[in-house]
Write a protein that holds these residues in place. Structure first.
Motif, PDB file in Angstrom:
ATOM      1  N   SER A  49       0.826  -1.200   0.000  1.00  0.00           N
ATOM      2  CA  SER A  49       0.000   0.000   0.000  1.00  0.00           C
ATOM      3  C   SER A  49       0.863   1.254   0.000  1.00  0.00           C
ATOM      4  O   SER A  49       2.011   1.255   0.468  1.00  0.00           O
ATOM      5  CB  SER A  49      -0.952   0.005   1.195  1.00  0.00           C
ATOM      6  OG  SER A  49      -0.236  -0.065   2.405  1.00  0.00           O
TER       7      SER A  49
ATOM      8  N   ASP B 126      -3.845   0.131  -3.942  1.00  0.00           N
ATOM      9  CA  ASP B 126      -3.289  -1.028  -3.249  1.00  0.00           C
ATOM     10  C   ASP B 126      -2.922  -2.115  -4.252  1.00  0.00           C
ATOM     11  O   ASP B 126      -3.591  -2.299  -5.275  1.00  0.00           O
ATOM     12  CB  ASP B 126      -4.298  -1.594  -2.250  1.00  0.00           C
ATOM     13  CG  ASP B 126      -4.464  -0.700  -1.027  1.00  0.00           C
ATOM     14  OD1 ASP B 126      -3.639   0.205  -0.831  1.00  0.00           O
ATOM     15  OD2 ASP B 126      -5.435  -0.921  -0.265  1.00  0.00           O
TER      16      ASP B 126
ATOM     17  N   LYS C 255      -8.221  -1.905  -8.134  1.00  0.00           N
ATOM     18  CA  LYS C 255      -6.981  -2.207  -7.424  1.00  0.00           C
ATOM     19  C   LYS C 255      -5.995  -2.885  -8.372  1.00  0.00           C
ATOM     20  O   LYS C 255      -6.349  -3.319  -9.461  1.00  0.00           O
ATOM     21  CB  LYS C 255      -7.269  -3.087  -6.206  1.00  0.00           C
ATOM     22  CG  LYS C 255      -8.192  -2.438  -5.185  1.00  0.00           C
ATOM     23  CD  LYS C 255      -8.472  -3.362  -4.026  1.00  0.00           C
ATOM     24  CE  LYS C 255      -9.318  -2.684  -2.952  1.00  0.00           C
ATOM     25  NZ  LYS C 255     -10.678  -2.366  -3.430  1.00  0.00           N
TER      26      LYS C 255
END
Length: 235
Positions: free
Chosen positions: A125, A131, A172
């Motif tokens: 992260s 992320d 993500k």
């Protein structure tokens, strides 16, 4: 990653019941050690191979020895302990050996995620980027200088690919990381001839944006560590 305590040499008699292996010690004694590998281990555990094992001082263990390395008839060294793969990748990330994971501020392991009761091997992260979820697979199946994954049908692996695709749809970053613990492997392919569904899912995942990274390891009886990037070939 250095082997601490050190490893001990032996000769493999046989691997059986998935989690056990009988070995012959240099003095001729026969003993049984734990085999921390649930895969088929094709070409990695043949009778007569030179092997190395670690010893635990945990008095509660029935088998204090753990199968760590094997050497095949071509002289290739193979990391047998699949549990080492995650440690190797995390160590390499912290030592900035994987350019694709540079500059992340935090590195967590075994984080719950997804819709199928999963745990991601590594979660990276950073405040300035999405992320990054990293699923790690230890790869040791060698066929004609090429590594293949999986070496057996894996419904668990199929689940992980589905989870990675879901992460992509949520904005993500998702990475499937093949940690190649076999000195004879020079490139990696998906073994769809072993698990056709896994192969199909992986190709769908790549099209969806899941990244695939492959890194080999420098292996000897004293240490093992992530070394060089390998090509992934998607037919």
């Amino acid at each position: 990653m250095k082997f601490d305590p050190c490893l001990y040499p032996a000769t493999l008699i046989k691997r059986y019941k998935r989690f056990l292996a009988d070995i012959e010690l240099p003095n001729g004694d026969i003993t049984t050690i734990h085999c921390p590998n649930t895969g088929a281990m094709t070409g990695c555990a043949e009778p007569g191979f030179k092997v190395w094992y670690s010893l635990s001082d945990n008095q509660k263990r029935k088998y204090p020895g753990t199968f760590e390395l094997a050497q095949n008839n071509q002289g290739h060294l193979i990391g047998i302990n699949t549990g080492r793969a995650n440690h190797l990748v995390v160590e390499a990330i912290k030592n900035n050996k994987i350019n694709e994971f540079a500059d992340y501020q935090q590195c967590k392991t075994e984080v719950k995620y997804g819709h199928e009761n999963s745990r991601i091997d590594v979660l990276l992260s950073d405040d300035n980027k999405p992320d990054c979820y990293v699923e790690i697979k230890s790869t040791t199946l060698l066929i004609d200088n090429c590594g293949y994954f999986p070496d057996a049908v894996t419904t668990r692996g199929q689940k992980h690919i589905r989870e990675l695709m879901t992460l992509i749809s949520e904005g993500k970053r998702a990475v499937l990381f093949f940690c190649v613990q076999h000195s004879g492997i020079k490139e990696v392919k998906v073994a769809d001839f072993i698990d056709e569904k896994y192969g199909t899912l992986l190709k769908e995942a790549i099209k969806a944006g899941v990244e695939v990274l492959c890194y080999g390891c420098e292996i000897n009886e004293n240490s093992i560590e992530i070394d060089n990037k390998l090509n992934f070939i998607c037919d």
